[in-house]
Design an enzyme around this catalytic site. Structure first.
Site, mmCIF file in Angstrom:
data_model
loop_
_atom_site.group_PDB
_atom_site.id
_atom_site.type_symbol
_atom_site.label_atom_id
_atom_site.label_comp_id
_atom_site.label_asym_id
_atom_site.label_seq_id
_atom_site.Cartn_x
_atom_site.Cartn_y
_atom_site.Cartn_z
ATOM 1 C CD GLU A 74 -2.834 -1.289 2.344
ATOM 2 O OE1 GLU A 74 -4.065 -1.261 2.268
ATOM 3 O OE2 GLU A 74 -2.209 -1.472 3.412
ATOM 4 C CD GLU A 81 -3.604 -6.298 3.650
ATOM 5 O OE1 GLU A 81 -2.985 -5.232 3.657
ATOM 6 O OE2 GLU A 81 -3.739 -7.002 2.617
#
Length: 266
Positions: A118, A138
């Protein structure tokens, strides 16, 4: 001569050399992006934004790993109300990196996973070593990306490919990342940083305010519809006519031809 600026965290520093700033993450072994590191990255973004001597920025985690994700041990103790308070701050820290008004390149060695990926997506360009691995794992922890992974990833690679990576949590190698548009250039192992610096050098001595306007127009324009984007472009286009570099560039073009202007960054 390299000039170093330390942030509030010992794990993040800014190194400036010949117009290029390196935001260096250095938290062994895997550069986990803890709350402290997230806040320091936002501080580093503010430092390079305010420094007129910085023409371009490289984000780098070192020779072994870019960042293997958030600090899971830290997050394990956090509940719903904790994350309600923190989630927006995490995104704001990363958004400050994304809004650095200068060209930004992520140099990826080793892993760029979860929050690490990210962070890399906040850069304008990504250079990855051929043996690097990227992804949003995740889902394997029972959660979803929370620092822009569902949004920036889809904008970079398209909805279907983003869903594949987010839904499965699988890691991909640099070649596949390049193929789908997540990575812009693949370098030899150990050469990602040098390649990123070489890319950044093309912006040193460039028209700083025109580069800033171009980034603002592209990034802000993509947030809305075409009509809004065109309005943003028109405003930025008109704005650069107030700069000295516009005068220099056009005069040079008329007198000497294209690509010969010596800009002043003002």
């Amino acid at each position: 001569m390299t000039r170093t600026v330390q942030t509030a965290s010992e794990f993040v520093r800014v190194e400036v050399d010949s117009g290029i700033a390196t935001i260096r993450i250095d938290r062994p072994k895997m550069n986990p992006l803890s709350i402290e590191v997230q806040d320091a990255l936002a501080e580093a973004a503010r430092i390079v934004t305010a420094d007129d001597q910085v023409a371009a920025v490289v984000i780098y985690g070192g020779e072994k790993v870019f960042a293997a994700g958030a600090d899971i041990k830290e997050m394990q103790t956090m509940g719903y109300t904790d994350m309600v308070q923190r989630a927006g701050i995490i995104q704001d820290c990363f958004t400050q990196v994304a809004r650095i008004p200068k060209p930004v390149i992520a140099a990826i060695e080793g892993y760029a996973l979860g929050a690490g990926n990210e962070l890399a997506m906040c850069a304008d360009f990504r250079v990855a070593a051929s043996d690097a691995k990227l992804g949003q794992p995740e889902i394997l922890l029972g959660v979803i990306p929370g620092a822009g992974g569902t949004q920036r990833l889809a904008r970079l690679v398209g909805v279907s490919k983003a869903k594949d990576l987010v839904y499965t949590g699988r890691m991909i190698e640099a070649d596949e990342a390049h193929e789908i548009g997540l990575v812009d250039k693949v370098a030899e192992p150990g050469a990602a940083y040098a390649t990123a610096v070489e890319m950044a050098q093309r912006y040193v001595g460039g028209p700083a305010f025109a580069l800033r306007a171009a980034k603002e127009a592209i990034d802000r324009g993509l947030d809305g519809d075409l009509e809004t984007g065109l309005a943003i472009e028109a405003m930025q286009f008109a704005g650069v006519f107030a700069t000295k570099d516009r005068e220099i560039g056009m005069t040079s073009f008329v007198q000497d031809g294209p690509g010969k202007a010596t800009f002043e960054g003002r």
